[in-house]
Design an enzyme around this catalytic site. Structure first.
Site, PDB file in Angstrom:
ATOM      1  N   GLU A  57       6.042 -19.328 -10.038  1.00 39.86           N
ATOM      2  CA  GLU A  57       5.383 -18.475 -11.029  1.00 39.86           C
ATOM      3  C   GLU A  57       6.290 -17.327 -11.457  1.00 39.86           C
ATOM      4  O   GLU A  57       6.382 -16.976 -12.631  1.00 39.86           O
ATOM      5  CB  GLU A  57       4.086 -17.881 -10.456  1.00 39.86           C
ATOM      6  CG  GLU A  57       3.016 -18.906 -10.128  1.00 39.86           C
ATOM      7  CD  GLU A  57       3.076 -19.379  -8.678  1.00 39.86           C
ATOM      8  OE1 GLU A  57       4.187 -19.564  -8.138  1.00 39.86           O
ATOM      9  OE2 GLU A  57       1.992 -19.584  -8.101  1.00 39.86           O
ATOM     10  N   CYS A  88       0.594 -16.657  -4.560  1.00 41.31           N
ATOM     11  CA  CYS A  88       0.698 -15.714  -3.446  1.00 41.31           C
ATOM     12  C   CYS A  88       0.405 -14.296  -3.956  1.00 41.31           C
ATOM     13  O   CYS A  88       0.351 -14.047  -5.171  1.00 41.31           O
ATOM     14  CB  CYS A  88       2.084 -15.792  -2.797  1.00 41.31           C
ATOM     15  SG  CYS A  88       3.372 -14.927  -3.725  1.00 41.31           S
TER      16      CYS A  88
HETATM   17  N1  THU Z   1       5.245 -20.983  -3.479  1.00 42.92           N
HETATM   18  C1  THU Z   1       5.274 -20.973  -4.858  1.00 42.92           C
HETATM   19  O1  THU Z   1       6.321 -21.212  -5.469  1.00 42.92           O
HETATM   20  N2  THU Z   1       4.134 -20.666  -5.505  1.00 42.92           N
HETATM   21  C2  THU Z   1       2.919 -20.507  -4.927  1.00 42.92           C
HETATM   22  O2  THU Z   1       1.931 -20.296  -5.620  1.00 42.92           O
HETATM   23  C3  THU Z   1       2.795 -20.592  -3.467  1.00 42.92           C
HETATM   24  C4  THU Z   1       4.072 -20.652  -2.708  1.00 42.92           C
HETATM   25  C5  THU Z   1       6.468 -21.389  -2.765  1.00 42.92           C
HETATM   26  C6  THU Z   1       7.229 -20.334  -2.045  1.00 42.92           C
HETATM   27  C7  THU Z   1       7.978 -21.155  -1.019  1.00 42.92           C
HETATM   28  O3  THU Z   1       9.162 -21.696  -1.620  1.00 42.92           O
HETATM   29  C8  THU Z   1       7.063 -22.314  -0.706  1.00 42.92           C
HETATM   30  O4  THU Z   1       6.138 -22.359  -1.784  1.00 42.92           O
HETATM   31  C9  THU Z   1       6.318 -22.208   0.606  1.00 42.92           C
HETATM   32  O5  THU Z   1       5.710 -20.966   0.712  1.00 42.92           O
END
Ligand code: THU
Length: 139
Positions: A57, A88
């Site tokens: 995002e 997150c």
């Molecule tokens: N992550 C995202 O890219 N977006 C989200 O909405 C949740 C988490 C990624 C961060 C990390 O690379 C992996 O997911 C595990 O946390």
């Protein structure tokens, strides 16, 4: 669902393939729709010092802002999680600050979507208004 939102989901799915995830192996793709109709994609990019990792995002919104975009409508996010993938906490703050109260579209493993407004995801948010109020007091 609106045609542009369907397109957004397709762009997010394509972006997921670009995820750089050697540590979590959790692939995430995002697609951000600007008010002028442009779409910006993003994927998560992981770094060996884990805290430097960036979510899909934030990759998308930073790409858009760096291209001069100012107004946004919606962001779609996809992962391989069979359930919905919510953003997150860090992404909620960044998106609300930079994109405002956009639609946040989540897709689950069955292709079902759930759309929430960003203020539903981050109620009682801290923001620029808080900073402005203390500035006035200092005058
Ligand atoms: N992550 C995202 O890219 N977006 C989200 O909405 C949740 C988490 C990624 C961060 C990390 O690379 C992996 O997911 C595990 O946390």
């Amino acid at each position: 669902m609106r045609a542009r939102y369907q397109e957004l989901l397709q762009v997010a799915l394509r972006a997921k393939r670009k995820a750089h995830v050697p540590y979590s192996h959790f692939h995430v793709g995002a697609a951000l729709l600007a008010s002028n109709g442009h779409i910006y994609s993003g994927c998560n990019i992981e770094i060996s010092s884990y805290g430097l990792t960036i979510c899909a995002e934030r990759t998308a919104i930073f790409k858009a802002i760096s291209e001069g975009e100012k107004r946004f409508r919606a962001l779609a996010v996809v992962s391989d999680d069979p359930g919905f993938t919510p953003p997150c906490g860090a992404c909620r703050q960044v998106l609300l600050d930079l994109a405002g109260n956009i639609d946040f579209i989540m897709v689950n493993g069955k292709g079902r979507t759930k759309t929430l407004k960003l203020v539903e995801l981050l109620p009682h948010a801290f923001g620029n208004a808080n900073l402005q109020r203390t500035k006035k007091k200092r005058k």
